[in-house]
Design a protein around this motif. Structure first.
Motif, short mmCIF file in Angstrom:
data_model
loop_
_atom_site.label_atom_id
_atom_site.label_comp_id
_atom_site.label_asym_id
_atom_site.label_seq_id
_atom_site.Cartn_x
_atom_site.Cartn_y
_atom_site.Cartn_z
N THR A 23 0.90 -1.18 -0.18
CA THR A 23 -0.01 -0.10 0.06
C THR A 23 0.86 1.35 0.04
O THR A 23 2.18 1.16 0.43
N ASP A 24 0.31 2.40 -0.41
CA ASP A 24 1.08 3.90 -0.44
C ASP A 24 1.10 4.32 0.82
O ASP A 24 0.06 4.96 1.49
N VAL A 25 2.14 4.14 1.97
CA VAL A 25 1.83 4.46 3.08
C VAL A 25 2.29 6.07 3.40
O VAL A 25 1.70 6.76 4.09
N ASP A 26 3.36 6.44 2.77
CA ASP A 26 3.54 7.66 2.67
C ASP A 26 3.11 8.87 1.64
O ASP A 26 3.34 9.97 1.63
N GLY A 27 1.93 8.29 0.87
CA GLY A 27 1.09 9.27 -0.03
C GLY A 27 1.95 9.82 -1.09
O GLY A 27 1.34 10.75 -1.70
N ASP A 28 2.87 9.16 -1.37
CA ASP A 28 3.66 9.70 -2.78
C ASP A 28 3.19 8.83 -3.92
O ASP A 28 3.81 9.35 -5.10
N GLY A 29 2.26 8.06 -4.08
CA GLY A 29 1.82 7.51 -5.18
C GLY A 29 2.48 6.17 -5.49
O GLY A 29 1.82 5.40 -6.37
N ALA A 30 3.56 5.89 -4.79
CA ALA A 30 4.07 4.57 -5.16
C ALA A 30 3.91 3.56 -3.88
O ALA A 30 3.75 4.10 -2.70
N PHE A 31 3.84 2.23 -4.14
CA PHE A 31 3.65 1.34 -3.29
C PHE A 31 4.66 0.89 -2.22
O PHE A 31 5.73 0.74 -2.99
N GLU A 32 4.19 0.85 -0.98
CA GLU A 32 5.43 0.24 -0.14
C GLU A 32 5.17 -1.22 0.23
O GLU A 32 3.76 -1.63 0.16
N LEU A 33 6.03 -1.96 0.68
CA LEU A 33 5.77 -3.37 1.13
C LEU A 33 5.82 -3.21 2.76
O LEU A 33 6.85 -2.73 3.43
N LEU A 45 8.82 -0.99 3.85
CA LEU A 45 10.03 -1.23 2.93
C LEU A 45 9.62 -0.37 1.78
O LEU A 45 8.62 -0.60 0.99
N LYS A 46 10.46 0.66 1.47
CA LYS A 46 10.24 1.57 0.43
C LYS A 46 11.37 1.45 -0.75
O LYS A 46 12.62 1.61 -0.33
N TRP A 47 10.87 1.41 -1.77
CA TRP A 47 11.93 1.35 -2.70
C TRP A 47 12.45 2.72 -3.17
O TRP A 47 11.79 3.61 -3.67
CA LIG Z 1 4.62 5.46 -1.13
#
Ligand SMILES: [Ca+2]
Ligand SMILES: [Ca+2]
Ligand SMILES: [Ca+2]
Ligand SMILES: [Ca+2]
Length: 463
Positions: A23-33, A45-47
């Motif tokens: 899901t996108d935890v930090d709200g930047d439009g990219a998904f985190e694990l 875990l953010k790429w």
């Molecule tokens: Ca994100």
């Protein structure tokens, strides 16, 4: 099939990991694990372009928690996904530690279950899985909690902004030893619910169209009362009339329930696929983008298994590095975390049988990639009318005259949720004729000749 690339996870130490969501935890439009930790911290875990880096702050890391399962969904209709973390400090029955329901307001997260107005809603029964379910199709999700030794719960936000348990209203407040859950339209054209039970019949809840459910596992042939169902996912098999259900068992036969005309299910797992084992999770996904899903079985203390559709039948295929003969698998999830159009596989390990109590052996996470190839692909992200991922929506892709169908994951396998994207491998096809998106309320959108080789976001159709 898989190459290990766990070195891409920054600081990947042995730990007791269980459920995973994307899901996108930090709200930047990219998904985190997001990976839960048992008596250790949860990871986000953010790429960062070359590595997966943990960005969890103290609240979400919740290092004192005994986190087992996790799911994300937009509960309040603000377009951001909340996170439900199921804590179980014991295997079944009454438990001490409450669950968490983390919500983000601006940049500030708080635990809705810790707020005074929700004090009566604390979940005090141990459980295993939690998944998201939009039973009315209006884009505001509830969280289904599979309890062990108490009735199933369904946490929804009322109009007054308070949490309430709608399980009785929905007709899903049955008592079981709940394990894996699956919520998507696989029987009706609304969101249905399947629940594995260990030590009793599975539950199959059909949505009656108004957000209430009838339980029909026995009459549809999926009760499987003698065996311990643990994990479940939907399968788009060639020639299937609707979604099939792949059910992984703990020390029992594996099932591939395929729907027949008339609505009943028949187990089509051959002896090789059904071979008993300690299955902790199952995933169906097209890892090599050839246009056919592979079926991945994550086992606990035994080699993992992988089946592919080859020569018109399911065949065991080589896992490569993901065999993990000594892996104590607990959960697993897929996402295209680096945006190259091929799915990565993240496997969590650590727990002993019981899932809800300590005593397991810590192991690091494993991350796998597949080899590059020339197969085409298209990824589809439908949104609710609030702008959040439309988990439970169904996407049909037609290429070279062949249809593939996926449901955007609201929770599957065991303890886990996959990325909220319908991922289609296209094999040698270089064009898609047609995409159809069907939201949980029945609304549909058609996209003719969409461009391929990209992530296509499909907003909810305007009024
Ligand atoms: Ca994100
Ligand atoms: Ca929200
Ligand atoms: Ca494939
Ligand atoms: Ca990738």
């Amino acid at each position: 099939m898989f190459f290990e690339c766990s070195r891409l996870i920054d600081g990947n130490q042995p730990r007791l990991s269980n459920g995973i969501t994307v899901t996108d935890v930090d709200g930047d439009g990219a998904f985190e694990l997001v990976v839960t930790g048992y008596a250790t911290n949860n990871l986000i875990l953010k790429w960062d372009g070359s590595r997966l880096v943990d960005i969890a702050g103290p609240l979400l890391a919740d290092a004192s928690g005994c986190a087992v399962a996790i799911a994300a969904a937009d509960v309040d209709g603000d377009g951001r996904e909340e996170l439900y973390v199921l804590n179980s400090d014991r295997a079944s029955g009454p438990k001490e530690m409450g669950d968490r329901l983390f919500a983000c307001f601006g940049k500030h997260w708080l635990d809705l279950l810790a707020q005074p107005e929700n004090a009566g809603m604390a979940n005090r029964i141990a459980g295993r899985s939690v998944i998201a379910m939009d039973r009315h199709g209006h884009g505001r999700y509830g969280f289904v909690v599979a309890a062990d030794g108490g009735p199933f719960r369904l946490f929804e936000l009322s109009r007054r902004g308070r949490l309430e348990d709608a399980a009785e209203d929905a007709g899903i407040d049955l008592i079981g030893a709940g394990r894996g859950l699956l919520a998507m339209p696989f029987l009706s054209d609304r969101v249905d619910l399947f629940a594995c039970n260990e030590g009793g019949p599975n539950f199959l809840f059909r949505n009656l169209g108004d957000g209430t459910y009838e339980e029909i596992a026995e009459e549809r042939g999926v009760a499987d009362s003698r065996f311990a169902g643990r994990a479940v996912t939907a399968v788009d098999g060639p020639g299937y009339g609707g979604f099939g259900l792949l059910v992984g068992a703990w020390e029992g036969p594996q099932r591939l329930f395929v729907q027949r005309s008339g609505g009943g299910f028949v187990d089509e797992a051959d002896p090789e696929m059904s071979f008993p084992g300690r299955v902790s999770s199952v995933i169906a996904a097209d890892f090599d983008n050839d246009g056919y899903e592979e079926l991945f079985f994550n086992l606990h203390g035994e080699p993992n298994r992988l089946f592919g559709w080859r020569d018109d039948r399911w065949q065991a295929i080589d896992l490569g590095d993901a065999l993990e003969p000594k892996g104590l698998g607990t959960g697993a999830a897929v996402a295209d975390i680096d945006g190259d159009g091929r799915l990565e596989l993240l496997v969590a390990h650590g727990h002993g049988e019981g899932g809800g109590h300590g005593g397991g052996s810590p192991q690091p996470l494993s991350l796998y990639r597949t080899a590059a190839n020339h197969n085409g692909w298209l990824r589809v992200l439908p949104l609710t009318h609030y702008g959040a991922p439309a988990r439970g929506a169904v996407v049909t892709c037609t290429a070279n005259g062949r249809r593939q169908v996926r449901s955007v994951c609201a929770g599957s396998g065991y303890l886990c949720q996959m990325e909220p994207v319908a991922h289609f491998g296209l094999g040698a096809a270089r064009a898609v004729e047609r995409l159809e998106v069907r939201w949980p309320d029945g609304m549909t959108a058609i996209v003719e000749n969409p461009p391929i080789g990209r992530l296509l976001t499909v907003p909810y159709p305007p009024e």
